[in-house]
Design a protein around this motif. Structure first.
Motif, PDB file in Angstrom:
ATOM      1  N   HIS A  46       0.699  -1.102   0.136  1.00 16.29           N
ATOM      2  CA  HIS A  46      -0.376  -0.447  -0.046  1.00 16.29           C
ATOM      3  C   HIS A  46       0.787   1.397  -0.252  1.00 16.29           C
ATOM      4  CE1 HIS A  46      -3.616  -1.642   0.478  1.00 16.29           C
ATOM      5  NE2 HIS A  46      -3.262  -3.356   1.209  1.00 16.29           N
ATOM      6  N   ALA A  47       0.877   2.231  -1.038  1.00 11.91           N
ATOM      7  CA  ALA A  47       0.967   3.312  -0.928  1.00 11.91           C
ATOM      8  C   ALA A  47       1.578   4.301   0.275  1.00 11.91           C
ATOM      9  CB  ALA A  47       0.736   4.463  -1.620  1.00 11.91           C
ATOM     10  N   ASN A  48       0.199   3.794   1.606  1.00 12.52           N
ATOM     11  CA  ASN A  48       0.682   4.123   2.446  1.00 12.52           C
ATOM     12  C   ASN A  48       1.461   3.768   3.218  1.00 12.52           C
ATOM     13  OD1 ASN A  48      -0.907   2.406   3.588  1.00 12.52           O
ATOM     14  ND2 ASN A  48      -2.269   4.104   4.265  1.00 12.52           N
ATOM     15  N   SER A  49       2.036   2.271   2.855  1.00  8.83           N
ATOM     16  CA  SER A  49       2.914   1.378   3.772  1.00  8.83           C
ATOM     17  C   SER A  49       4.172   1.571   3.026  1.00  8.83           C
ATOM     18  CB  SER A  49       2.525   0.513   4.029  1.00  8.83           C
ATOM     19  OG  SER A  49       2.246  -0.525   3.690  1.00  8.83           O
ATOM     20  N   GLN A  50       4.597   2.248   1.880  1.00 12.67           N
ATOM     21  CA  GLN A  50       5.414   1.983   1.509  1.00 12.67           C
ATOM     22  C   GLN A  50       7.364   1.750   1.922  1.00 12.67           C
ATOM     23  OE1 GLN A  50       5.026   5.320  -1.614  1.00 12.67           O
ATOM     24  NE2 GLN A  50       6.865   6.327  -0.594  1.00 12.67           N
ATOM     25  N   PRO A  51       7.829   1.038   1.616  1.00 12.18           N
ATOM     26  CA  PRO A  51       9.021   0.940   2.071  1.00 12.18           C
ATOM     27  C   PRO A  51      10.438   1.558   2.101  1.00 12.18           C
ATOM     28  CG  PRO A  51       9.144  -0.668   0.579  1.00 12.18           C
ATOM     29  CD  PRO A  51       7.698  -0.273   0.263  1.00 12.18           C
ATOM     30  N   THR A  52      11.081   2.030   3.593  1.00  9.02           N
ATOM     31  CA  THR A  52      11.825   3.271   3.255  1.00  9.02           C
ATOM     32  C   THR A  52      12.554   3.312   2.205  1.00  9.02           C
ATOM     33  OG1 THR A  52      11.738   3.961   5.899  1.00  9.02           O
ATOM     34  CG2 THR A  52      13.574   4.474   4.654  1.00  9.02           C
ATOM     35  N   GLY A  53      12.956   3.891   1.641  1.00  7.56           N
ATOM     36  CA  GLY A  53      13.686   4.022   0.124  1.00  7.56           C
ATOM     37  C   GLY A  53      13.765   3.906  -1.490  1.00  7.56           C
ATOM     38  N   PHE A  54      12.351   3.901  -1.608  1.00  5.90           N
ATOM     39  CA  PHE A  54      11.387   3.307  -2.337  1.00  5.90           C
ATOM     40  C   PHE A  54      11.325   4.390  -3.549  1.00  5.90           C
ATOM     41  CE2 PHE A  54       7.390   3.015  -4.359  1.00  5.90           C
ATOM     42  CZ  PHE A  54       7.361   2.167  -5.628  1.00  5.90           C
ATOM     43  N   SER A  55      11.436   4.178  -4.856  1.00  7.08           N
ATOM     44  CA  SER A  55      11.435   5.394  -5.701  1.00  7.08           C
ATOM     45  C   SER A  55      10.182   4.316  -6.801  1.00  7.08           C
ATOM     46  CB  SER A  55      13.214   5.533  -6.180  1.00  7.08           C
ATOM     47  OG  SER A  55      12.664   5.853  -7.641  1.00  7.08           O
ATOM     48  N   PRO A  56       9.265   5.517  -6.923  1.00  6.06           N
ATOM     49  CA  PRO A  56       8.739   5.381  -8.336  1.00  6.06           C
ATOM     50  C   PRO A  56       9.718   4.872  -9.268  1.00  6.06           C
ATOM     51  CG  PRO A  56       7.902   7.064  -7.194  1.00  6.06           C
ATOM     52  CD  PRO A  56       8.981   6.815  -7.142  1.00  6.06           C
ATOM     53  N   ASP A  57      10.729   4.822  -9.609  1.00  2.00           N
ATOM     54  CA  ASP A  57      11.315   5.171 -10.741  1.00  2.00           C
ATOM     55  C   ASP A  57      12.594   4.019 -11.312  1.00  2.00           C
ATOM     56  OD1 ASP A  57      10.375   7.973 -11.843  1.00  2.00           O
ATOM     57  OD2 ASP A  57      12.046   8.946 -10.342  1.00  2.00           O
ATOM     58  N   LEU A  58      12.303   3.199  -9.599  1.00  7.90           N
ATOM     59  CA  LEU A  58      13.137   2.039 -10.308  1.00  7.90           C
ATOM     60  C   LEU A  58      13.159   1.200 -11.098  1.00  7.90           C
ATOM     61  CD1 LEU A  58      14.824   0.276  -8.451  1.00  7.90           C
ATOM     62  CD2 LEU A  58      12.948  -0.536  -7.276  1.00  7.90           C
ATOM     63  N   ALA A  59      12.503   1.581 -12.250  1.00  5.21           N
ATOM     64  CA  ALA A  59      11.650   0.364 -12.614  1.00  5.21           C
ATOM     65  C   ALA A  59      12.509   0.839 -14.230  1.00  5.21           C
ATOM     66  CB  ALA A  59      10.624  -0.222 -13.260  1.00  5.21           C
TER      67      ALA A  59
END
Length: 96
Positions: A43-56
Motif C-alpha cells: 500500500h502507498a501509505n506503507s511504502q518501504p523506506t527508500g522506495f522510488s517509483p522510478d526503480l523500474a
C-alpha cells in the motif's frame, strides 16, 4: 544442491530497499530451460523506506534474499491509486 525448482515467499531487497513480502518462483520448460519471476505489492501509505517509483527505469536491479543469495531482475511497476505492484522478471540464474 537440490534439483527442485526455486521458490521464495518472504522478504527481499531490491537495490538495497527491503520489501516485506514477495513471491518468486523458478519455472522449467520441457526442454530444460529455466526462468524465474514473481511479484510483490504494498500500500502507498506503507511504502518501504527508500522506495522510488522510478526503480523500474533503472534497467536490471539486484534482488537479494535475507540469507545473502542474490540475482538480477527487471521490474515493471503499476500503481492503482492505493497499491503499488512490482512484477519481477529474473535474468540469469535464480537466487537459489
Amino acid at each position: 544442491m537440490s534439483d527442485a525448482p526455486f521458490h521464495h515467499s518472504g522478504p527481499v531487497t531490491i537495490d538495497g530497499v527491503t520489501y516485506p513480502h514477495a513471491e518468486i518462483r523458478e519455472y522449467r520448460s520441457q526442454g530444460g530451460l529455466r526462468s524465474w519471476s514473481g511479484s510483490l505489492s504494498f500500500h502507498a501509505n506503507s511504502q518501504p523506506t527508500g522506495f522510488s517509483p522510478d526503480l523500474a527505469q533503472a534497467g536490471p536491479v539486484k534482488l537479494g534474499l535475507l540469507d545473502g543469495r542474490a540475482g538480477q531482475a527487471f521490474l515493471s511497476m503499476s500503481f492503482n491509486g492505493s497499491v503499488w505492484t512490482l512484477d519481477i522478471q529474473g535474468t540469469g540464474p535464480a537466487p537459489a
